[in-house]
Design an enzyme around this catalytic site. Structure first.
Site, PDB file in Angstrom:
ATOM      1  N   THR A   1      47.243 -68.347 -10.322  1.00  0.00           N
ATOM      2  CA  THR A   1      47.520 -69.770 -10.573  1.00  0.00           C
ATOM      3  C   THR A   1      46.850 -70.691  -9.549  1.00  0.00           C
ATOM      4  OG1 THR A   1      49.625 -69.052 -11.476  1.00  0.00           O
ATOM      5  CG2 THR A   1      49.397 -71.388 -11.041  1.00  0.00           C
TER       6      THR A   1
ATOM      7  N   VAL B   1      52.246 -53.994  -6.415  1.00  0.00           N
ATOM      8  CA  VAL B   1      53.596 -53.525  -6.078  1.00  0.00           C
ATOM      9  C   VAL B   1      54.295 -53.089  -7.360  1.00  0.00           C
ATOM     10  CG1 VAL B   1      55.834 -54.214  -5.123  1.00  0.00           C
ATOM     11  CG2 VAL B   1      53.712 -54.963  -4.022  1.00  0.00           C
TER      12      VAL B   1
ATOM     13  N   HIS C   1      49.848 -84.141  -5.154  1.00  0.00           N
ATOM     14  CA  HIS C   1      50.770 -85.143  -5.725  1.00  0.00           C
ATOM     15  C   HIS C   1      51.515 -85.859  -4.604  1.00  0.00           C
ATOM     16  CE1 HIS C   1      50.228 -83.783  -9.846  1.00  0.00           C
ATOM     17  NE2 HIS C   1      50.381 -82.543  -9.449  1.00  0.00           N
TER      18      HIS C   1
ATOM     19  N   CYS D   1      24.514 -74.871 -15.048  1.00  0.00           N
ATOM     20  CA  CYS D   1      24.060 -73.676 -15.778  1.00  0.00           C
ATOM     21  C   CYS D   1      25.100 -72.562 -15.700  1.00  0.00           C
ATOM     22  CB  CYS D   1      22.690 -73.216 -15.304  1.00  0.00           C
ATOM     23  SG  CYS D   1      22.693 -72.130 -13.864  1.00  0.00           S
TER      24      CYS D   1
ATOM     25  N   ARG E   1      51.405 -71.689 -15.307  1.00  0.00           N
ATOM     26  CA  ARG E   1      52.460 -72.126 -14.383  1.00  0.00           C
ATOM     27  C   ARG E   1      53.585 -71.091 -14.401  1.00  0.00           C
ATOM     28  NH1 ARG E   1      51.074 -75.938 -18.126  1.00  0.00           N
ATOM     29  NH2 ARG E   1      50.411 -78.013 -17.480  1.00  0.00           N
TER      30      ARG E   1
ATOM     31  N   ILE F   1      45.657 -81.413  -7.588  1.00  0.00           N
ATOM     32  CA  ILE F   1      46.117 -82.731  -7.134  1.00  0.00           C
ATOM     33  C   ILE F   1      47.109 -82.558  -5.984  1.00  0.00           C
ATOM     34  CG2 ILE F   1      47.203 -84.923  -7.835  1.00  0.00           C
ATOM     35  CD1 ILE F   1      44.666 -84.174  -9.478  1.00  0.00           C
TER      36      ILE F   1
HETATM   37  C1  LIG Z   1      47.890 -75.964 -15.369  1.00  0.00           C
HETATM   38  C2  LIG Z   1      48.405 -76.089 -13.969  1.00  0.00           C
HETATM   39  C3  LIG Z   1      48.251 -77.277 -13.255  1.00  0.00           C
HETATM   40  C4  LIG Z   1      48.735 -77.386 -11.962  1.00  0.00           C
HETATM   41  N1  LIG Z   1      48.460 -78.503 -11.232  1.00  0.00           N
HETATM   42  C5  LIG Z   1      48.909 -78.598  -9.965  1.00  0.00           C
HETATM   43  C6  LIG Z   1      48.569 -79.728  -9.166  1.00  0.00           C
HETATM   44  O1  LIG Z   1      47.774 -80.576  -9.562  1.00  0.00           O
HETATM   45  N2  LIG Z   1      49.113 -79.821  -7.933  1.00  0.00           N
HETATM   46  C7  LIG Z   1      49.980 -78.899  -7.451  1.00  0.00           C
HETATM   47  O2  LIG Z   1      50.489 -79.074  -6.351  1.00  0.00           O
HETATM   48  N3  LIG Z   1      50.276 -77.785  -8.172  1.00  0.00           N
HETATM   49  C8  LIG Z   1      49.736 -77.612  -9.386  1.00  0.00           C
HETATM   50  N4  LIG Z   1      50.000 -76.497 -10.117  1.00  0.00           N
HETATM   51  C9  LIG Z   1      50.870 -75.471  -9.537  1.00  0.00           C
HETATM   52  C10 LIG Z   1      50.154 -74.620  -8.500  1.00  0.00           C
HETATM   53  O3  LIG Z   1      48.893 -74.204  -8.960  1.00  0.00           O
HETATM   54  C11 LIG Z   1      51.043 -73.408  -8.203  1.00  0.00           C
HETATM   55  O4  LIG Z   1      52.319 -73.879  -7.883  1.00  0.00           O
HETATM   56  C12 LIG Z   1      50.543 -72.579  -7.035  1.00  0.00           C
HETATM   57  O5  LIG Z   1      49.180 -72.284  -7.175  1.00  0.00           O
HETATM   58  C13 LIG Z   1      51.380 -71.314  -6.977  1.00  0.00           C
HETATM   59  O6  LIG Z   1      50.880 -70.489  -5.959  1.00  0.00           O
HETATM   60  P1  LIG Z   1      51.495 -69.033  -5.798  1.00  0.00           P
HETATM   61  O7  LIG Z   1      50.894 -68.496  -4.565  1.00  0.00           O
HETATM   62  O8  LIG Z   1      52.967 -69.097  -5.909  1.00  0.00           O
HETATM   63  O9  LIG Z   1      51.024 -68.240  -7.100  1.00  0.00           O
HETATM   64  P2  LIG Z   1      49.618 -67.491  -7.442  1.00  0.00           P
HETATM   65  O10 LIG Z   1      48.458 -68.300  -7.018  1.00  0.00           O
HETATM   66  O11 LIG Z   1      49.709 -67.131  -8.876  1.00  0.00           O
HETATM   67  O12 LIG Z   1      49.671 -66.204  -6.551  1.00  0.00           O
HETATM   68  C14 LIG Z   1      50.519 -65.118  -6.830  1.00  0.00           C
HETATM   69  C15 LIG Z   1      49.802 -63.851  -6.409  1.00  0.00           C
HETATM   70  O13 LIG Z   1      50.684 -62.737  -6.561  1.00  0.00           O
HETATM   71  C16 LIG Z   1      49.919 -61.631  -6.957  1.00  0.00           C
HETATM   72  N5  LIG Z   1      50.811 -60.648  -7.569  1.00  0.00           N
HETATM   73  C17 LIG Z   1      51.561 -60.804  -8.685  1.00  0.00           C
HETATM   74  N6  LIG Z   1      52.240 -59.678  -8.938  1.00  0.00           N
HETATM   75  C18 LIG Z   1      51.918 -58.792  -7.969  1.00  0.00           C
HETATM   76  C19 LIG Z   1      52.297 -57.441  -7.712  1.00  0.00           C
HETATM   77  N7  LIG Z   1      53.150 -56.778  -8.495  1.00  0.00           N
HETATM   78  N8  LIG Z   1      51.770 -56.821  -6.631  1.00  0.00           N
HETATM   79  C20 LIG Z   1      50.895 -57.476  -5.809  1.00  0.00           C
HETATM   80  N9  LIG Z   1      50.504 -58.752  -6.033  1.00  0.00           N
HETATM   81  C21 LIG Z   1      51.018 -59.407  -7.095  1.00  0.00           C
HETATM   82  C22 LIG Z   1      48.901 -62.216  -7.925  1.00  0.00           C
HETATM   83  O14 LIG Z   1      47.765 -61.388  -8.076  1.00  0.00           O
HETATM   84  C23 LIG Z   1      48.576 -63.545  -7.263  1.00  0.00           C
HETATM   85  O15 LIG Z   1      47.436 -63.456  -6.444  1.00  0.00           O
HETATM   86  C24 LIG Z   1      49.466 -76.323 -11.390  1.00  0.00           C
HETATM   87  C25 LIG Z   1      49.581 -75.117 -12.088  1.00  0.00           C
HETATM   88  C26 LIG Z   1      49.016 -74.987 -13.350  1.00  0.00           C
HETATM   89  C27 LIG Z   1      49.055 -73.675 -14.056  1.00  0.00           C
END
Ligand SMILES: Cc1cc2nc3c(=O)[nH]c(=O)nc-3n(C[C@H](O)[C@H](O)[C@H](O)COP(=O)(O)OP(=O)(O)OC[C@H]3O[C@@H](n4cnc5c(N)ncnc54)[C@H](O)[C@@H]3O)c2cc1C
Length: 480
Positions: A40, A171, A49, A436, A309, A47
């Site tokens: 994600t 995991v 926000h 490209c 998300r 942004i």
């Molecule tokens: C369409 C969209 C628009 C968004 N716009 C914004 C925005 O403008 N501004 C903002 O602040 N937020 C925004 N967000 C939210 C933001 O992108 C996320 O909240 C944030 O990136 C979450 O980070 P994370 O580290 O929790 O998740 P992730 O980046 O998904 O990381 C989770 C990690 O866990 C790993 N993982 C999962 N399961 C396992 C396992 N069993 N074993 C080992 N590793 C595992 C995955 O490989 C991944 O690398 C948006 C999200 C989306 C989808």
């Protein structure tokens, strides 16, 4: 035995790791993918926000506002492009003007500066605003960030300060054994006193390995158009419609690289991996965006993409120790605004939750700044010529669209943060991000990666391991 294992190397895991590295702890980050920032955190709106939208009193409101306040300094320390361009939330119907007032009140409660601008001022601020636009809520502290570098550089900084990273480690199970946890991946087991679950759309699956849980994650897909960078400011701010139950709606914004993004859609999914786009959803995105901004130059479109998300059934971020195990910490359901919140979440998790179960002793050697990168495009002609004279590789262009030199590519391939695929290279350097879409530079990048990693070109993947770019052995044995 590790002190802390962090599961997940997205923005949230990276900022938790960086904050853990401020202390003398033995820390390991595990991710199932072959790169950090591969879920994600690499496919969102990017942004920063301001925090006018989350319901006051929620964790979303708290961490959004704090994270946005921290963003400028964090981006300086980690050398991440960030621009505080401000956001405009636009009313296009009479009845929505009242909602703007309500949003302004919410902004005030959340401590976010905001101002209602009338139609005339809005047209001055955004000459391409649609004829239907009647007024907007202007939040000057909103901005845009580079999400790839925010995550990659936070993790690289953590690694420079002593954290370990193990990629391709999925995991599969976790067991509590006397005073510690055993974390099982597909081929290894790791022991740790504390485990932090930052697994994005899989965070409910990981949490359920420790105890029965009463919440779940629904992946909610958002699809986008990307327009090329072109001359002229087409929009000057992040332009949103009014938020709804489905989220913040389809926005139009420039990015820190000068491109424009239009999206996202919002559709609940069963599949936690599928980031395919479909033409009907994109047509709907186009229609909604056109209600905000007129004459969007969709002919400049160079790509579409989608992100998922991690929408929690609780409707708020879940950032707490599990019910039965204080040393197992869930950082789950981090949907939007999770990217902007991630620096504040990382700090809170370490200072307020890990500190309750481990003694935190300051790491006197901690360095908050990332090691400098060479950036030929930021130099004057004289400086660039001097650089190229000494290091000719910075004068050899690999990506013509985004102007990325061989020198920059070699540099990222030899830094502490592993860079193992074309997509990893793209996220770090922008090689392949241009008009490209890598048609010119990716074959060259494949041979550079192969030579530097001393592997055959047939073993260089585009993204995940096994998805090879050129699945045939080269007769040069990987030499370029
Ligand atoms: C369409 C969209 C628009 C968004 N716009 C914004 C925005 O403008 N501004 C903002 O602040 N937020 C925004 N967000 C939210 C933001 O992108 C996320 O909240 C944030 O990136 C979450 O980070 P994370 O580290 O929790 O998740 P992730 O980046 O998904 O990381 C989770 C990690 O866990 C790993 N993982 C999962 N399961 C396992 C396992 N069993 N074993 C080992 N590793 C595992 C995955 O490989 C991944 O690398 C948006 C999200 C989306 C989808």
């Amino acid at each position: 035995m590790k002190d802390v294992i962090v599961i997940g190397a997205g923005a949230v895991g990276a900022f938790i790791a960086r904050n853990l590295s401020r202390f003398n702890l033995n820390v390991l980050v595990l991710d199932k993918d072959n790169d950090v920032c591969n879920a994600t955190s690499c496919a969102n709106s990017a942004i920063s926000h301001s925090g006018y939208d989350p319901v006051p009193g929620t964790k979303k409101a708290k961490f959004n506002v704090l994270g946005n306040q921290m963003m400028e300094q964090v981006c300086k320390e980690l050398d991440v492009p960030y621009e505080q361009i401000g956001t405009l939330t636009v009313a296009t119907e009479e009845a929505q003007l009242k909602t703007l007032e309500e949003l302004k009140e919410r902004a005030t409660i959340n401590g976010v500066p905001s101002e209602i601008v009338d139609q005339a001022r809005l047209r001055e601020m955004e000459p391409n605003i649609s004829e239907e636009a009647l007024g907007a809520l202007y939040c000057p502290t909103g901005g845009i960030i580079n999400p790839f570098l925010l995550t990659c550089h936070a993790m690289e900084n953590a690694l420079d300060n002593g954290v370990e990273l193990a990629l391709n480690q999925e995991v599969k199970d976790i067991k509590k054994v006397s005073d510690h946890f055993v974390v099982y991946t597909q081929d290894k087991e790791y022991e740790s006193k504390v485990v932090i679950n930052a697994a994005g759309v899989y965070s409910d699956k990981i949490a359920a390995m420790i105890e029965p849980i009463d919440w779940f994650i629904t992946p909610r897909k958002g699809e986008y158009y990307v327009l090329d960078h072109f001359k002229g400011e087409f929009v000057n701010h992040v332009v949103f419609p009014l938020p709804s139950a489905k989220g913040k709606g389809v926005l139009v914004s420039k990015t820190t690289s000068g491109n424009y993004i239009i999206g996202p859609s919002s559709e609940p999914m069963d599949d936690r991996e599928c980031v395919a786009c479909d033409s009907l959803t994109l047509a709907n995105v186009k229609q909604q965006a056109s209600m905000l901004i007129k004459n969007i130059p969709f002919y400049q479109q160079i790509r579409v993409y989608a992100g998922l998300r991690a929408t929690p059934s609780t409707h708020d971020f879940i950032i707490e120790s599990s019910k039965s195990e204080p040393a197992f910490i869930n950082v789950a359901g981090i949907e939007s605004p999770g990217l902007v919140s991630s620096p504040a979440i990382g700090k809170y998790v370490v200072e307020e939750l890990v500190s309750k179960v481990l003694k935190l002793e300051e790491n006197k050697n901690y360095k908050k700044n990332i090691k400098p990168y060479t950036k030929p495009l930021d130099l004057s002609n004289e400086e660039r010529n001097a650089l190229i004279k000494e290091h000719p590789e910075f004068g050899r262009m690999v990506c013509q669209c985004e102007k990325v030199s061989l020198g920059e590519i070699l540099e990222v391939l030899h830094r502490k943060l592993p860079c193992n695929s074309l997509k990893a290279l793209k996220k770090r350097t922008r090689a392949g991000f241009g008009k490209c879409q890598g048609g010119f530079c990716q074959p060259i990048s494949v041979s550079i990666i192969a030579e530097e990693k001393e592997i055959d070109v047939s073993k260089v993947s585009y993204d995940k391991d096994g998805g090879y770019f050129a699945p045939y052995k080269s007769n040069k044995g990987g030499k370029r």
